[in-house]
Write an enzyme that holds these catalytic residues in place. Structure first.
Site, mmCIF file in Angstrom:
data_model
loop_
_atom_site.group_PDB
_atom_site.id
_atom_site.type_symbol
_atom_site.label_atom_id
_atom_site.label_comp_id
_atom_site.label_asym_id
_atom_site.label_seq_id
_atom_site.Cartn_x
_atom_site.Cartn_y
_atom_site.Cartn_z
ATOM 1 N N HIS A 97 0.848 -1.199 0.000
ATOM 2 C CA HIS A 97 0.000 0.000 0.000
ATOM 3 C C HIS A 97 0.886 1.252 0.000
ATOM 4 O O HIS A 97 1.918 1.287 0.679
ATOM 5 C CB HIS A 97 -0.905 -0.018 1.238
ATOM 6 C CG HIS A 97 -2.034 0.958 1.133
ATOM 7 N ND1 HIS A 97 -1.847 2.307 1.292
ATOM 8 C CD2 HIS A 97 -3.340 0.789 0.833
ATOM 9 C CE1 HIS A 97 -3.014 2.925 1.117
ATOM 10 N NE2 HIS A 97 -3.935 2.020 0.839
ATOM 11 N N GLU A 157 -4.194 1.537 -7.723
ATOM 12 C CA GLU A 157 -4.515 2.550 -6.709
ATOM 13 C C GLU A 157 -3.552 3.731 -6.830
ATOM 14 O O GLU A 157 -2.467 3.727 -6.226
ATOM 15 C CB GLU A 157 -4.468 1.944 -5.311
ATOM 16 C CG GLU A 157 -4.919 2.948 -4.259
ATOM 17 C CD GLU A 157 -5.251 2.293 -2.937
ATOM 18 O OE1 GLU A 157 -6.453 2.173 -2.643
ATOM 19 O OE2 GLU A 157 -4.332 1.904 -2.208
ATOM 20 N N SER A 198 -10.788 6.574 -3.131
ATOM 21 C CA SER A 198 -12.006 7.381 -2.966
ATOM 22 C C SER A 198 -13.263 6.774 -3.572
ATOM 23 O O SER A 198 -14.130 7.489 -4.059
ATOM 24 C CB SER A 198 -11.801 8.780 -3.551
ATOM 25 O OG SER A 198 -10.768 9.436 -2.864
ATOM 26 N N GLY A 219 -11.366 2.508 1.477
ATOM 27 C CA GLY A 219 -10.849 2.973 2.754
ATOM 28 C C GLY A 219 -11.929 3.731 3.519
ATOM 29 O O GLY A 219 -12.766 3.138 4.211
#
Ligand code: PGA
Length: 236
Positions: A97, A157, A198, A219
């Protein structure tokens, strides 16, 4: 991969207490039973075992993932959590991440090691990738990435699209779809690519409508069971 699609992965990050997580499971659980895809909940390490027992004592269709893993096997590594230690509770694990890179100086070589530990433990890696260059780097440095690509969930991402990130740049669903297609071309295999950054109840539908995107890493919008269940209904 035997996990039905789409994949909805809740990355709670360093949020929620055990009481809140237990409520989350109790609220999302009944909805997960009619979900055609796979719900993966990724709480912080201390809550994995309790979450596992709560889910096990129900008939909820929720799987668990950890948010990170040690690059080492079990041993004298104070503060680390090894893949073999979470295997009993988790079927999945987020790795690479961008927040690990930004705040904890995680290098691509660390991610490659972690990936190996997960594959050895037969835990499905949820591999976060910022862009094509990064995927290219992983492909050149990790010999088995291509060979094991069907055992990995690839997350496109872009770090700038993550909510709460400083220099916020939203990603359009069309661009996310094009990037997911480029990932397939680069690896040369049929991949499971999902999108992260998002995703919320308002925009989820437009991401799920894209042909190369098989789910989302969520998230902020996963913290509130109400908004997560709206996304789940959209994905159904
Ligand atoms: P976000 O986070 O949905 O809050 O943008 C996604 C992630 O970082 O996994």
């Amino acid at each position: 991969m035997s996990n039905p699609l789409p994949l909805l992965i809740a990355n709670l990050k360093a949020n929620l207490t055990w009481e809140e997580i237990s409520t989350w499971i109790a609220q999302i659980g009944p909805k997960s039973q009619n979900f055609k895809g796979t719900v993966v909940l990724c709480p912080s390490f201390p809550f994995l075992a309790q979450a596992h027992w709560q889910i096990k004592s129900s008939s909820f269709n929720i799987k668990l993932g950890s948010q990170d893993i040690s690059k080492f096997q079990t041993g004298a590594y104070t503060g680390e959590v090894a893949a073999a230690q979470v295997k009993e509770y988790c079927q999945f694990c987020i790795v690479g991440h961008s927040e690990r890179k930004k705040y904890f100086s995680e290098a691509d070589s660390d991610v490659a090691e972690k990936l190996s530990r997960l594959l050895e433990a037969e835990i499905t890696p949820i591999l976060c990738i910022s862009d094509q260059n990064q995927l290219q780097t992983y492909l050149s440095s990790t010999s088995h990435l291509k060979e094991k690509s069907r055992e990995i969930i690839f997350v496109y991402e872009p770090p700038g699209a993550i909510s709460g990130g400083g220099d916020y740049k939203p990603e359009s669903p069309q661009s996310a779809n094009e990037n997911a297609a480029k990932f397939q071309d680069l690896v040369g295999e049929k991949l499971t690519v999902i999108y992260g950054g998002s995703v919320n109840p308002e925009n989820a539908k437009t991401f799920f409508a894209q042909g190369n995107i098989y789910g989302a890493l969520i998230g902020q919008a996963s913290l509130d069971p109400k908004s997560f269940s709206e996304i789940l209904e959209t994905a159904n």
